[in-house]
Design a protein around this motif. Structure first.
Motif, PDB file in Angstrom:
ATOM      1  N   GLY A  12      -2.374 -11.197 -10.989  1.00  0.00           N
ATOM      2  CA  GLY A  12      -1.897 -11.959 -11.923  1.00  0.00           C
ATOM      3  C   GLY A  12      -0.506 -11.260 -12.705  1.00  0.00           C
ATOM      4  N   VAL A  13      -0.213 -10.185 -12.020  1.00  0.00           N
ATOM      5  CA  VAL A  13       1.122  -9.454 -12.711  1.00  0.00           C
ATOM      6  C   VAL A  13       2.269  -9.212 -11.917  1.00  0.00           C
ATOM      7  CG1 VAL A  13       1.930  -7.312 -13.348  1.00  0.00           C
ATOM      8  CG2 VAL A  13      -0.167  -7.818 -14.053  1.00  0.00           C
ATOM      9  N   ASP A  14       3.645  -9.854 -12.447  1.00  0.00           N
ATOM     10  CA  ASP A  14       4.669  -9.970 -10.987  1.00  0.00           C
ATOM     11  C   ASP A  14       5.320  -9.044 -10.982  1.00  0.00           C
ATOM     12  OD1 ASP A  14       6.663 -10.585  -9.715  1.00  0.00           O
ATOM     13  OD2 ASP A  14       7.038 -12.675 -11.003  1.00  0.00           O
ATOM     14  N   LEU A  15       5.803  -7.963  -9.849  1.00  0.00           N
ATOM     15  CA  LEU A  15       5.934  -6.840  -9.940  1.00  0.00           C
ATOM     16  C   LEU A  15       7.673  -7.048 -10.022  1.00  0.00           C
ATOM     17  CD1 LEU A  15       3.487  -5.167  -8.024  1.00  0.00           C
ATOM     18  CD2 LEU A  15       3.944  -4.357 -10.398  1.00  0.00           C
ATOM     19  N   MET A  16       8.293  -8.252  -9.662  1.00  0.00           N
ATOM     20  CA  MET A  16       9.632  -8.593  -9.909  1.00  0.00           C
ATOM     21  C   MET A  16      10.057  -8.352  -8.863  1.00  0.00           C
ATOM     22  SD  MET A  16      10.390  -9.260 -14.017  1.00  0.00           S
ATOM     23  CE  MET A  16       9.104  -7.982 -14.306  1.00  0.00           C
ATOM     24  N   HIS A  17      11.338  -7.336  -9.383  1.00  0.00           N
ATOM     25  CA  HIS A  17      12.005  -6.501  -7.771  1.00  0.00           C
ATOM     26  C   HIS A  17      11.742  -5.215  -7.402  1.00  0.00           C
ATOM     27  CE1 HIS A  17      15.651  -9.061  -9.522  1.00  0.00           C
ATOM     28  NE2 HIS A  17      15.063  -8.888 -10.555  1.00  0.00           N
ATOM     29  N   THR A  18      10.458  -4.989  -7.202  1.00  0.00           N
ATOM     30  CA  THR A  18       9.776  -4.130  -6.743  1.00  0.00           C
ATOM     31  C   THR A  18       9.415  -4.533  -5.217  1.00  0.00           C
ATOM     32  OG1 THR A  18       8.343  -3.279  -8.342  1.00  0.00           O
ATOM     33  CG2 THR A  18       7.630  -2.683  -6.601  1.00  0.00           C
ATOM     34  N   GLY A  19      10.064  -3.933  -4.122  1.00  0.00           N
ATOM     35  CA  GLY A  19       9.504  -5.127  -2.670  1.00  0.00           C
ATOM     36  C   GLY A  19       9.006  -3.656  -2.195  1.00  0.00           C
ATOM     37  N   CYS A  20       8.508  -4.354  -0.383  1.00  0.00           N
ATOM     38  CA  CYS A  20       8.338  -3.481   0.220  1.00  0.00           C
ATOM     39  C   CYS A  20       9.445  -3.930   1.314  1.00  0.00           C
ATOM     40  CB  CYS A  20       6.643  -3.395   0.930  1.00  0.00           C
ATOM     41  SG  CYS A  20       6.876  -5.814   1.120  1.00  0.00           S
TER      42      CYS A  20
ATOM     43  N   ASN B  53      13.539  -2.052  -5.870  1.00  0.00           N
ATOM     44  CA  ASN B  53      13.194  -1.050  -5.868  1.00  0.00           C
ATOM     45  C   ASN B  53      11.463  -0.914  -4.746  1.00  0.00           C
ATOM     46  OD1 ASN B  53      13.168   1.533  -6.199  1.00  0.00           O
ATOM     47  ND2 ASN B  53      11.831   0.791  -8.120  1.00  0.00           N
ATOM     48  N   LEU B  54      12.054   0.398  -3.833  1.00  0.00           N
ATOM     49  CA  LEU B  54      11.201   0.609  -2.632  1.00  0.00           C
ATOM     50  C   LEU B  54      10.603   1.544  -3.065  1.00  0.00           C
ATOM     51  CD1 LEU B  54      13.149  -0.297   1.008  1.00  0.00           C
ATOM     52  CD2 LEU B  54      11.585  -2.493  -1.490  1.00  0.00           C
ATOM     53  N   THR B  55       9.209   2.255  -2.549  1.00  0.00           N
ATOM     54  CA  THR B  55       9.298   3.862  -3.067  1.00  0.00           C
ATOM     55  C   THR B  55       9.948   4.513  -1.083  1.00  0.00           C
ATOM     56  OG1 THR B  55       7.403   2.914  -1.515  1.00  0.00           O
ATOM     57  CG2 THR B  55       6.732   2.960  -3.598  1.00  0.00           C
ATOM     58  N   LEU B  56       9.847   5.828  -1.326  1.00  0.00           N
ATOM     59  CA  LEU B  56      10.735   6.929  -0.215  1.00  0.00           C
ATOM     60  C   LEU B  56       9.532   6.824   0.393  1.00  0.00           C
ATOM     61  CD1 LEU B  56       9.537   9.649   0.295  1.00  0.00           C
ATOM     62  CD2 LEU B  56      10.097   9.975  -2.090  1.00  0.00           C
ATOM     63  N   GLU B  57       8.001   6.968   0.078  1.00  0.00           N
ATOM     64  CA  GLU B  57       7.247   6.578   1.448  1.00  0.00           C
ATOM     65  C   GLU B  57       7.130   5.626   2.140  1.00  0.00           C
ATOM     66  OE1 GLU B  57       4.710   6.220  -2.555  1.00  0.00           O
ATOM     67  OE2 GLU B  57       6.353   7.838  -1.629  1.00  0.00           O
ATOM     68  N   ASP B  58       6.916   4.465   1.949  1.00  0.00           N
ATOM     69  CA  ASP B  58       7.068   2.830   2.891  1.00  0.00           C
ATOM     70  C   ASP B  58       8.258   3.840   3.752  1.00  0.00           C
ATOM     71  OD1 ASP B  58       6.747   0.650   3.394  1.00  0.00           O
ATOM     72  OD2 ASP B  58       8.072  -0.967   1.326  1.00  0.00           O
TER      73      ASP B  58
ATOM     74  N   LEU C 120       6.743  -1.300 -12.613  1.00  0.00           N
ATOM     75  CA  LEU C 120       7.335  -2.403 -12.014  1.00  0.00           C
ATOM     76  C   LEU C 120       8.543  -2.619 -12.321  1.00  0.00           C
ATOM     77  CD1 LEU C 120       4.934  -5.100 -14.844  1.00  0.00           C
ATOM     78  CD2 LEU C 120       8.129  -5.944 -14.630  1.00  0.00           C
ATOM     79  N   THR C 121       9.735  -3.369 -11.602  1.00  0.00           N
ATOM     80  CA  THR C 121      10.701  -3.505 -11.932  1.00  0.00           C
ATOM     81  C   THR C 121      10.932  -4.284 -12.120  1.00  0.00           C
ATOM     82  OG1 THR C 121      10.686  -1.812 -10.094  1.00  0.00           O
ATOM     83  CG2 THR C 121      13.080  -2.702 -10.653  1.00  0.00           C
TER      84      THR C 121
END
Length: 443
Positions: free
Chosen positions: A147-155, A189-194, A91-92
């Motif tokens: 119900g949880v906003d991950l905000m600056h976490t993206g894809c 903020n992304l994951t390296l695998e994505d 969660l960013t």
């Protein structure tokens, strides 16, 4: 890649020759290689840099995707910010995002510095790696999950393929960080695998390689699985057996990439020096390779295969490349043959005729369908016949040919005089055909 000791030049020469087919096959191909921030944090990236330099020097187009998880965790701790996860996804919030930017920037600078080395008397001597970066990844927010906003976490939303291709055309190595940008100017903020998977799919890459904590995927018996089809990988993922964390993370990405058209994906240990090179430049490999499907089946021939074998042999017989064999003779000798099927269609065959008293075997009727000759199937058949001959304790393999001498020479066969044929075969030698005799020592 380590060299053989100076005291054993024959071993070095044999090894160097053995990698030549891979060098030729990989030149101009696109590889996407993903590695976590742990590689940089552990001080292992210097060794990996040497391997990247070698791959680039061989003409392979490289896209490197780095992570920064340990560096982000360290930055958060320094700022007394507790990391928060939801369903395994970070969660960013705004404070965390600032730490992410700082950590990713620091890791990227370290990587670029190591890739820029050119010390004399080192594997990086005369290296001329130019690293390209930029806003190649367009991202969007993951949004609200349960119900949880991950905000600056993206894809990843889009990969700028044209820009990446331009950089690689200029001979640059592209380095992608786990950050993405939106048209509105936001950073996610992304994951390296994505990032790695989406990039490999968008580029239609030839390989996607994940450097992992384990040495690949293991079966129930603990044995490393060198190759998995998509179906086999999905079966593992849906099973009840608990998989190591990195396998559970990267194997679904490998499957996704293969399903989308990436030819091969690999899971290779980050802890073994030179593992990347061993996986890419050897037949055995050192990790796990995921492929779309194994449509090719190599098996012993049966009487039902006679028609398919004849279809392969007859055009070559008409050209005088192979000696004519009647259907009756083929039926009697069918136990000597193996066939290579592709989707239940015979595309290749070969036969082994042993001369046990002289510990020799004849490789005969090696044939591959013309449309399939650029896929290495001849090598597959040769390797299988050689292995079978060794299992019969034969010490050499010989072949008689009139038109394909160079193919066999390139694979280690040596031309010999007719007098070196087994006695029984020598009595049958056709001096009018004047076939050349080549021998391969079996070790």
């Amino acid at each position: 890649m380590s060299t053989a000791p100076a005291s054993s030049p024959p071993d070095f020469v044999a090894w160097f020759r053995s990698v030549a087919p891979y060098v030729n096959a990989f030149r101009g191909k696109t590889f996407v290689i993903a590695f976590g921030g742990e590689v940089v944090a552990d001080g292992k990236f210097l060794e990996l840099t040497h391997d990247f330099n070698l791959l680039a020097a061989l003409g392979i187009r490289l896209v490197l995707v780095h992570g920064a998880r340990p560096q982000i965790e360290q930055r958060l701790a320094q700022n007394n910010i507790e990391g928060s996860y939801h369903h395994g996804i970070r969660l960013t919030d705004a404070e965390t995002m600032q730490c992410v930017k700082e950590a990713v920037g620091r890791v990227r600078v370290e990587i670029e510095a190591l890739l820029s080395m050119g010390l004399a008397n080192s594997p990086m001597a005369n290296a001329d790696i130019r690293v390209a970066g930029g806003n190649f990844i367009t991202a969007q927010p993951i949004g609200v999950i349960n119900g949880v906003d991950l905000m600056h976490t993206g894809c990843v939303r889009k990969v700028d393929v044209a820009a990446l291709q331009d950089r690689m055309e200029f001979g640059e190595v592209v380095l992608l960080s786990p950050l993405g940008y939106s048209p509105t100017g936001e950073v996610f903020n992304l994951t390296l695998e994505d990032v790695a998977t989406a990039t490999a799919v968008a580029l239609d890459a030839d390989k996607l390689i994940f450097l992992t904590d384990t040495d690949g995927v293991h079966g129930k018996d603990g044995v490393l699985l060198k190759e998995l089809t998509i179906a086999e990988a999905n079966k593992l993922l849906s099973g009840k057996r608990k998989l190591p964390d990195d396998v559970g993370l990267f194997l679904p990405c490998a499957v996704r990439a293969c399903e989308a058209g990436v030819a091969r994906t690999h899971l290779v240990s980050r802890h073994t020096d030179g593992a990347l090179l061993q996986e890419l430049f050897s037949d055995e490999g050192i990790g796990t390779m995921v492929v779309e499907s194994t449509l090719n089946t190599l098996r012993d021939a049966t009487i039902k295969d006679v028609g398919g074998i004849l279809q392969l042999l007859q055009p070559l017989e008409a050209e005088g490349i192979l000696v004519r064999r009647s259907r009756e003779l083929l039926e009697r000798e069918i136990s000597r043959f193996v066939v290579l099927e592709h989707g239940h269609r015979i595309i290749g065959c070969a036969a082994l005729y042993p001369f046990a008293d002289e510990k020799a075997g004849e490789l005969a009727c090696l044939a591959v369908q013309p449309a399939a000759r650029d896929h290495g199937y001849g090598d597959v058949l040769l390797k299988h016949i050689a292995a079978r001959a060794k299992s019969m304790r034969l010490q050499k393999l010989f072949v008689l040919t009139t038109r394909t001498a160079h193919w066999f020479i390139e694979r280690g066969f040596k031309e010999v005089d007719v007098e070196q044929l087994p006695a029984q075969k020598k009595t049958l030698y056709n001096y009018q055909r004047r076939s050349k005799v080549f021998v391969l020592a079996l070790r």
